[in-house]
Design a protein around this motif. Structure first.
Motif, PDB file in Angstrom:
ATOM      1  N   ILE A  44      -1.391  -5.561  14.175  1.00 51.35           N
ATOM      2  CA  ILE A  44      -1.163  -6.908  13.522  1.00 51.35           C
ATOM      3  C   ILE A  44      -2.275  -7.860  13.949  1.00 51.35           C
ATOM      4  CG2 ILE A  44      -0.140  -9.238  13.604  1.00 51.35           C
ATOM      5  CD1 ILE A  44       2.583  -7.542  13.625  1.00 51.35           C
ATOM      6  N   SER A  45      -2.580  -7.675  15.269  1.00 48.50           N
ATOM      7  CA  SER A  45      -3.988  -8.433  15.916  1.00 48.50           C
ATOM      8  C   SER A  45      -5.382  -7.667  15.111  1.00 48.50           C
ATOM      9  CB  SER A  45      -3.834  -8.012  17.218  1.00 48.50           C
ATOM     10  OG  SER A  45      -2.864  -8.444  17.715  1.00 48.50           O
ATOM     11  N   HIS A  54      -9.083  -6.314   4.433  1.00 51.94           N
ATOM     12  CA  HIS A  54      -8.247  -7.183   3.418  1.00 51.94           C
ATOM     13  C   HIS A  54      -7.868  -6.549   2.438  1.00 51.94           C
ATOM     14  CE1 HIS A  54      -9.166 -11.241   5.935  1.00 51.94           C
ATOM     15  NE2 HIS A  54      -8.404 -10.457   6.343  1.00 51.94           N
ATOM     16  N   SER A  55      -8.046  -5.337   2.260  1.00 53.61           N
ATOM     17  CA  SER A  55      -7.828  -4.547   1.177  1.00 53.61           C
ATOM     18  C   SER A  55      -6.029  -4.282   0.832  1.00 53.61           C
ATOM     19  CB  SER A  55      -8.189  -3.093   1.146  1.00 53.61           C
ATOM     20  OG  SER A  55      -7.330  -2.362   2.001  1.00 53.61           O
ATOM     21  N   PRO A  56      -5.537  -4.033  -0.484  1.00 52.16           N
ATOM     22  CA  PRO A  56      -3.986  -4.094  -0.493  1.00 52.16           C
ATOM     23  C   PRO A  56      -3.402  -3.032   0.512  1.00 52.16           C
ATOM     24  CG  PRO A  56      -5.350  -3.819  -2.649  1.00 52.16           C
ATOM     25  CD  PRO A  56      -6.412  -4.013  -1.636  1.00 52.16           C
ATOM     26  N   MET A  57      -3.914  -1.910   0.703  1.00 49.09           N
ATOM     27  CA  MET A  57      -3.255  -1.016   1.721  1.00 49.09           C
ATOM     28  C   MET A  57      -3.136  -1.804   3.124  1.00 49.09           C
ATOM     29  SD  MET A  57      -4.575   2.564   3.054  1.00 49.09           S
ATOM     30  CE  MET A  57      -5.962   1.957   3.891  1.00 49.09           C
ATOM     31  N   PHE A  58      -4.118  -2.379   3.779  1.00 41.71           N
ATOM     32  CA  PHE A  58      -3.763  -2.931   5.108  1.00 41.71           C
ATOM     33  C   PHE A  58      -3.092  -4.302   4.881  1.00 41.71           C
ATOM     34  CE2 PHE A  58      -8.459  -1.050   5.706  1.00 41.71           C
ATOM     35  CZ  PHE A  58      -7.816   0.143   6.373  1.00 41.71           C
ATOM     36  N   PHE A  59      -2.976  -4.873   3.697  1.00 47.39           N
ATOM     37  CA  PHE A  59      -2.193  -6.005   3.513  1.00 47.39           C
ATOM     38  C   PHE A  59      -0.670  -5.623   3.621  1.00 47.39           C
ATOM     39  CE2 PHE A  59       0.533  -8.408   0.394  1.00 47.39           C
ATOM     40  CZ  PHE A  59       0.579  -9.691   1.081  1.00 47.39           C
ATOM     41  N   PHE A  60      -0.405  -4.424   2.934  1.00 44.43           N
ATOM     42  CA  PHE A  60       0.987  -3.932   3.148  1.00 44.43           C
ATOM     43  C   PHE A  60       1.322  -3.197   4.486  1.00 44.43           C
ATOM     44  CE2 PHE A  60       0.273  -3.418  -1.726  1.00 44.43           C
ATOM     45  CZ  PHE A  60       1.264  -4.629  -2.050  1.00 44.43           C
ATOM     46  N   LEU A  61       0.251  -2.677   5.012  1.00 44.83           N
ATOM     47  CA  LEU A  61       0.423  -2.274   6.435  1.00 44.83           C
ATOM     48  C   LEU A  61       0.748  -3.266   7.436  1.00 44.83           C
ATOM     49  CD1 LEU A  61      -2.181   0.791   6.846  1.00 44.83           C
ATOM     50  CD2 LEU A  61       0.476   0.835   6.564  1.00 44.83           C
ATOM     51  N   LEU A  62       0.257  -4.483   6.972  1.00 45.16           N
ATOM     52  CA  LEU A  62       0.547  -5.722   7.872  1.00 45.16           C
ATOM     53  C   LEU A  62       1.900  -6.117   8.026  1.00 45.16           C
ATOM     54  CD1 LEU A  62      -0.279  -7.906   9.784  1.00 45.16           C
ATOM     55  CD2 LEU A  62      -1.009  -9.226   7.610  1.00 45.16           C
ATOM     56  N   HIS A  63       2.274  -6.057   6.861  1.00 42.99           N
ATOM     57  CA  HIS A  63       3.760  -6.360   6.509  1.00 42.99           C
ATOM     58  C   HIS A  63       4.681  -5.360   7.101  1.00 42.99           C
ATOM     59  CE1 HIS A  63       3.767 -10.083   3.735  1.00 42.99           C
ATOM     60  NE2 HIS A  63       2.357  -9.661   3.685  1.00 42.99           N
ATOM     61  N   LEU A  64       4.266  -4.225   7.074  1.00 42.29           N
ATOM     62  CA  LEU A  64       5.314  -2.990   7.466  1.00 42.29           C
ATOM     63  C   LEU A  64       5.143  -3.055   9.072  1.00 42.29           C
ATOM     64  CD1 LEU A  64       6.856  -0.263   7.017  1.00 42.29           C
ATOM     65  CD2 LEU A  64       4.653   0.851   7.437  1.00 42.29           C
ATOM     66  N   ALA A  65       4.204  -3.634   9.625  1.00 39.67           N
ATOM     67  CA  ALA A  65       4.080  -3.637  10.965  1.00 39.67           C
ATOM     68  C   ALA A  65       5.133  -4.663  11.538  1.00 39.67           C
ATOM     69  CB  ALA A  65       2.902  -3.996  11.530  1.00 39.67           C
TER      70      ALA A  65
END
Length: 310
Positions: A44-45, A54-65
């Motif tokens: 998250i940090s 800020h790609s879609p993959m990292f956006f969803f990984l942030l929500h998963l975290a």
């Protein structure tokens, strides 16, 4: 015999009979929770500070975290408290809140894992349409749908579970308030009435599972057509760990909620609950996020900058 209106608290499962084993369980849960907090906190940090992530993959990984943090904080701290202070009680309100949060975070997790699988499918099988299918607005809508559907499912399941009359005591054979254990206390003899909305939720989860399997079949077919052996190895090394952790999460969750009472036992129930509610939040940062080279570089940069400041 008592009914649900007279129950003020529930008794959770004592993980050990001796003080030494209780402290051992406390240390094990502490280690798992610290690993989950550290891994998901770093993810998250790094994503919050790394503007290039800020790609879609990292956006969803942030929500998963975020869902992993919420999931581990819902069950483990209470179990640690009970082991440390040699108690087993949880209030009726606290139990209802725990059931709601478990359904909310685990429901969000399966939805987000399905979306992440879709992201993998599009990036490998339809790379030319990636920006079209996964634009910023589409990603926001998918994330909002994941959280909203999980909230609605959690609300329905919690309301249904605690509307059932309870007349078989207040002792739960689990270290947290798990719905199958609460259903065992119900006065009703109808299994269909007991399961209720839970069955609907499990059908939704099964639908996600079918979509994930179909997506991975398409992904593997596309990977096998890659001419480079190194490229195939890289793709398989990314997808197979995802599929392994996802299979562990879904299979143990399904079995915990749908297994027949005849094969139920305290040790089996405890093992299944740990495998679907505690292990995935600790493993997901390693499997989905921290193996990514860009994210690892961002985490390392974040750590080194913190040390340089001090």
């Amino acid at each position: 015999m008592s009914n649900s209106s007279s129950i003020s608290h529930f008794l959770l499962l004592a993980l050990a009979d001796t003080r030494q084993l209780q402290l051992l369980h406390f240390c094990l849960f502490l280690g798992i929770s610290l690993a989950a907090l550290l891994g998901n906190g770093l993810v998250i940090s790094a994503m919050a500070c790394g503007h290039h992530l800020h790609s879609p993959m990292f956006f969803f990984l942030l929500h998963l975290a975020l869902t992993d943090l919420g999931s581990i904080l819902t069950t483990v701290p209470k179990a640690m408290h009970n082991s440390l202070w040699d108690t087993t009680t949880i209030s009726y309100t606290g139990c209802a809140a725990q059931v709601f949060l478990i359904f909310f975070f685990l429901g969000s997790e399966i939805s987000l894992l399905t979306i992440i699988c879709y992201d993998r499918y599009v990036s490998i099988c339809k790379p030319l349409h990636y920006r079209t299918l996964l634009g910023s607005r589409a990603c926001a809508h998918m994330a909002a749908a994941a959280w909203a559907s999980a909230f609605l499912n959690a609300l329905l399941n919690t309301a249904h579970t605690f509307s059932l009359p309870l007349c078989h005591g207040n002792a739960l054979g689990q270290f947290f308030c798990e719905v199958p254990q609460i259903l065992k206390l119900s006065c009703l003899h109808s299994k269909l009435r007991k399961l209720g909305v839970v069955v609907v939720g499990l059908f939704v989860v099964f639908g996600c599972f079918v979509f994930i399997v179909f997506s991975y079949v398409q992904i593997f077919r596309a990977v096998l057509r890659i001419p480079s052996e190194q490229g195939r190895h890289k793709a398989f090394s990314t997808c197979l760990p995802h599929l392994a952790v996802l299979s562990l999460f879904l299979s143990t969750g399904f079995f915990a909620y749908l297994k027949p009472p005849s094969i139920s036992s305290p040790s089996l129930d405890l093992t299944l609950s740990v495998l679907y509610s505690v292990v995935p939040p600790a493993l997901n940062p390693l499997i989905y996020s921290l193996r990514n080279q860009e994210l690892k570089a961002a985490v390392w940069t974040l750590i080194t900058e913190r040390f340089q400041k001090h």
